[in-house]
Write a protein that holds these residues in place. Structure first.
Motif, PDB file in Angstrom:
ATOM      1  N   UNK A 285       0.869  -1.193   0.000  1.00 38.98           N
ATOM      2  CA  UNK A 285       0.000   0.000   0.000  1.00 38.98           C
ATOM      3  C   UNK A 285       0.901   1.237   0.000  1.00 38.98           C
ATOM      4  N   UNK A 286       1.610   1.438  -1.104  1.00 36.03           N
ATOM      5  CA  UNK A 286       2.507   2.605  -1.129  1.00 36.03           C
ATOM      6  C   UNK A 286       1.748   3.899  -1.406  1.00 36.03           C
ATOM      7  N   UNK A 287       0.440   3.774  -1.650  1.00 33.68           N
ATOM      8  CA  UNK A 287      -0.394   4.987  -1.744  1.00 33.68           C
ATOM      9  C   UNK A 287      -0.972   5.358  -0.379  1.00 33.68           C
ATOM     10  N   UNK A 288      -0.580   4.641   0.678  1.00 33.52           N
ATOM     11  CA  UNK A 288      -1.003   4.984   2.036  1.00 33.52           C
ATOM     12  C   UNK A 288      -0.449   6.369   2.409  1.00 33.52           C
ATOM     13  N   UNK A 289      -1.204   7.066   3.258  1.00 34.49           N
ATOM     14  CA  UNK A 289      -0.775   8.404   3.712  1.00 34.49           C
ATOM     15  C   UNK A 289       0.656   8.415   4.226  1.00 34.49           C
ATOM     16  N   UNK A 290       1.070   7.304   4.851  1.00 32.10           N
ATOM     17  CA  UNK A 290       2.401   7.267   5.478  1.00 32.10           C
ATOM     18  C   UNK A 290       3.529   7.172   4.450  1.00 32.10           C
ATOM     19  N   UNK A 291       3.207   6.785   3.208  1.00 34.51           N
ATOM     20  CA  UNK A 291       4.259   6.588   2.198  1.00 34.51           C
ATOM     21  C   UNK A 291       4.105   7.468   0.959  1.00 34.51           C
ATOM     22  N   UNK A 292       2.905   7.917   0.689  1.00 36.21           N
ATOM     23  CA  UNK A 292       2.619   8.536  -0.614  1.00 36.21           C
ATOM     24  C   UNK A 292       3.486   9.779  -0.893  1.00 36.21           C
ATOM     25  N   UNK A 293       3.759  10.577   0.135  1.00 34.03           N
ATOM     26  CA  UNK A 293       4.522  11.802  -0.098  1.00 34.03           C
ATOM     27  C   UNK A 293       5.973  11.526  -0.472  1.00 34.03           C
ATOM     28  N   UNK A 294       6.413  10.311  -0.166  1.00 34.17           N
ATOM     29  CA  UNK A 294       7.809   9.940  -0.405  1.00 34.17           C
ATOM     30  C   UNK A 294       7.896   8.845  -1.486  1.00 34.17           C
ATOM     31  N   UNK A 295       6.838   8.722  -2.293  1.00 27.67           N
ATOM     32  CA  UNK A 295       6.686   7.535  -3.137  1.00 27.67           C
ATOM     33  C   UNK A 295       7.859   7.314  -4.106  1.00 27.67           C
TER      34      UNK A 295
ATOM     35  N   UNK B 121      16.592  -4.614  -5.374  1.00 29.23           N
ATOM     36  CA  UNK B 121      16.203  -5.591  -6.386  1.00 29.23           C
ATOM     37  C   UNK B 121      14.698  -5.927  -6.377  1.00 29.23           C
ATOM     38  N   UNK B 122      13.907  -5.065  -5.744  1.00 27.17           N
ATOM     39  CA  UNK B 122      12.444  -5.235  -5.761  1.00 27.17           C
ATOM     40  C   UNK B 122      11.924  -4.335  -6.875  1.00 27.17           C
ATOM     41  N   UNK B 123      11.710  -4.925  -8.045  1.00 25.54           N
ATOM     42  CA  UNK B 123      11.464  -4.117  -9.244  1.00 25.54           C
ATOM     43  C   UNK B 123      10.006  -4.067  -9.682  1.00 25.54           C
ATOM     44  N   UNK B 124       9.150  -4.877  -9.059  1.00 26.20           N
ATOM     45  CA  UNK B 124       7.715  -4.768  -9.328  1.00 26.20           C
ATOM     46  C   UNK B 124       6.985  -4.687  -7.989  1.00 26.20           C
ATOM     47  N   UNK B 125       6.084  -3.714  -7.901  1.00 25.46           N
ATOM     48  CA  UNK B 125       5.284  -3.526  -6.692  1.00 25.46           C
ATOM     49  C   UNK B 125       3.813  -3.573  -7.103  1.00 25.46           C
ATOM     50  N   UNK B 126       3.079  -4.523  -6.549  1.00 28.38           N
ATOM     51  CA  UNK B 126       1.643  -4.581  -6.819  1.00 28.38           C
ATOM     52  C   UNK B 126       0.939  -3.856  -5.683  1.00 28.38           C
ATOM     53  N   UNK B 127       0.389  -2.703  -6.018  1.00 27.01           N
ATOM     54  CA  UNK B 127      -0.242  -1.881  -4.994  1.00 27.01           C
ATOM     55  C   UNK B 127      -1.720  -2.219  -4.890  1.00 27.01           C
ATOM     56  N   UNK B 128      -2.158  -2.476  -3.665  1.00 27.44           N
ATOM     57  CA  UNK B 128      -3.542  -2.910  -3.486  1.00 27.44           C
ATOM     58  C   UNK B 128      -4.438  -1.776  -3.026  1.00 27.44           C
ATOM     59  N   UNK B 129      -5.572  -1.633  -3.701  1.00 23.74           N
ATOM     60  CA  UNK B 129      -6.620  -0.756  -3.210  1.00 23.74           C
ATOM     61  C   UNK B 129      -7.373  -1.472  -2.112  1.00 23.74           C
ATOM     62  N   UNK B 130      -8.073  -0.704  -1.278  1.00 25.96           N
ATOM     63  CA  UNK B 130      -8.902  -1.333  -0.244  1.00 25.96           C
ATOM     64  C   UNK B 130     -10.221  -0.582  -0.078  1.00 25.96           C
ATOM     65  N   UNK B 131     -10.317   0.583  -0.718  1.00 26.70           N
ATOM     66  CA  UNK B 131     -11.529   1.404  -0.679  1.00 26.70           C
ATOM     67  C   UNK B 131     -11.698   1.988  -2.083  1.00 26.70           C
ATOM     68  N   UNK B 132     -12.771   2.735  -2.272  1.00 29.52           N
ATOM     69  CA  UNK B 132     -12.971   3.389  -3.572  1.00 29.52           C
ATOM     70  C   UNK B 132     -11.830   4.371  -3.839  1.00 29.52           C
ATOM     71  N   UNK B 133     -11.541   5.232  -2.845  1.00 25.95           N
ATOM     72  CA  UNK B 133     -10.504   6.249  -3.080  1.00 25.95           C
ATOM     73  C   UNK B 133      -9.112   5.618  -3.235  1.00 25.95           C
ATOM     74  N   UNK B 134      -8.796   4.606  -2.431  1.00 24.84           N
ATOM     75  CA  UNK B 134      -7.455   4.015  -2.558  1.00 24.84           C
ATOM     76  C   UNK B 134      -7.332   3.178  -3.838  1.00 24.84           C
ATOM     77  N   UNK B 135      -8.453   2.670  -4.355  1.00 23.53           N
ATOM     78  CA  UNK B 135      -8.397   1.969  -5.643  1.00 23.53           C
ATOM     79  C   UNK B 135      -8.127   2.967  -6.765  1.00 23.53           C
ATOM     80  N   UNK B 136      -8.755   4.152  -6.655  1.00 28.20           N
ATOM     81  CA  UNK B 136      -8.490   5.180  -7.666  1.00 28.20           C
ATOM     82  C   UNK B 136      -7.028   5.608  -7.623  1.00 28.20           C
ATOM     83  N   UNK B 137      -6.507   5.825  -6.422  1.00 24.14           N
ATOM     84  CA  UNK B 137      -5.114   6.290  -6.355  1.00 24.14           C
ATOM     85  C   UNK B 137      -4.143   5.158  -6.718  1.00 24.14           C
ATOM     86  N   UNK B 138      -4.573   3.929  -6.515  1.00 22.27           N
ATOM     87  CA  UNK B 138      -3.750   2.782  -6.917  1.00 22.27           C
ATOM     88  C   UNK B 138      -3.545   2.813  -8.444  1.00 22.27           C
ATOM     89  N   UNK B 139      -4.613   3.091  -9.160  1.00 27.55           N
ATOM     90  CA  UNK B 139      -4.500   3.185 -10.625  1.00 27.55           C
ATOM     91  C   UNK B 139      -3.639   4.383 -11.027  1.00 27.55           C
TER      92      UNK B 139
END
Ligand SMILES: [Zn+2]
Length: 257
Positions: free
Chosen positions: A8-18, A29-47
């Motif tokens: 959840x790198x779109x979480x408030x705690x990480x997003x400003x430093x994304x 060496x972590x080159x793919x991150x699958x970010x998960x939505x959990x609400x309507x707004x976090x799904x939008x920001x995930x996209x």
């Protein structure tokens, strides 16, 4: 290359430093991150972040704790974005009976509706299950025909019996920071029992930071700490875990490049 299959790198705690979060992941060496939505707004920001950063992919869906917000507009949003090439799964969806006052019937209804969407739009599902094992297994068995695109039971820490039920349904599980915790005896026995093609790695960041940083803010860069622990339990080297889990993730999330 490692893949963090649930973050959840779109979480408030990480997003400003994304930008730096992604950069630090690269350095490990972590080159793919699958970010998960959990609400309507976090799904939008995930996209939004998936469209912006090539190494980020999105899951979209409504977490059981947010089941009240599921409505026609949200459903239309999921449908409209299901074919986006960066949307790799419907998630996280499921059941969560942890906190008092949960609406069991509504959670089930919203979960099943999203299983149907995943099936209809040829996407796997990412499932969250907390204190709800019996109902979860019951629903998954009853709606097995909707699981044809596979799925991931994220942050799995159930019994070996439950693990076997999940595997029989053709699903995979992912392991996160919990496997590194002291007293993680359950995780160790799961890891020794699980077929090598049936698991992936996740951070669930910003939560569940692995040892030796437990309690701190978690980031995708910590995936190798989890891989190392699993490698030690299985008597393999970390490179083997990297290759196995990346292959497993790509088998499940077909849109990953
Ligand atoms: Zn999560």
């Amino acid at each position: 290359m490692f893949i963090d299959t649930h973050a959840h790198i779109n979480d408030d705690k990480l997003i400003d430093d994304i930008q730096n979060v992604i950069e630090r992941a690269h350095n490990e060496n972590v080159d793919i991150i699958i970010n998960s939505g959990s609400s309507y707004s976090s799904s939008k920001s995930s996209i939004e972040i998936a469209n912006k950063f090539k190494e980020v992919y999105a899951c979209i869906g409504i977490h059981p704790e947010n089941c009240e917000e599921y409505n026609d507009e949200v459903e239309k949003f999921i449908i409209d974005n299901a074919n986006n090439k960066k949307v790799v799964a419907i998630g996280e969806i499921g059941l969560d009976y942890h906190y008092e006052g949960y609406n069991c019937d509504l959670q089930k209804k919203v979960f099943i509706k999203q299983l149907e969407l995943a099936h209809r739009y040829n996407l796997p599902v990412v499932i969250h299950s907390r204190d709800a094992t019996k109902d979860m297994i019951e629903i998954l068995k009853e709606y097995k025909s909707l699981l044809t695109n596979g799925g991931l039971m994220h942050c799995f820490n159930g019994s070996v019996e439950t693990l076997n039920e999940i595997l029989k349904l053709g699903l995979k599980v992912s392991f996160g920071g919990i496997v590194t915790f002291k007293n993680a005896r359950n995780s160790s026995s799961l890891i020794t029992q699980i077929p090598i093609d049936s698991f992936t790695l996740e951070t669930d960041c910003p939560y569940l930071c692995p040892e030796p940083f437990r309690g701190n803010l978690n980031e995708p860069k910590n995936i190798p700490l989890i891989a190392k622990k699993i490698a030690d339990i299985l008597g393999l080297n970390i490179k083997e875990i990297e290759e196995i889990t990346t292959k497993n993730a790509k088998n499940l999330f077909k849109k990953l490049i």
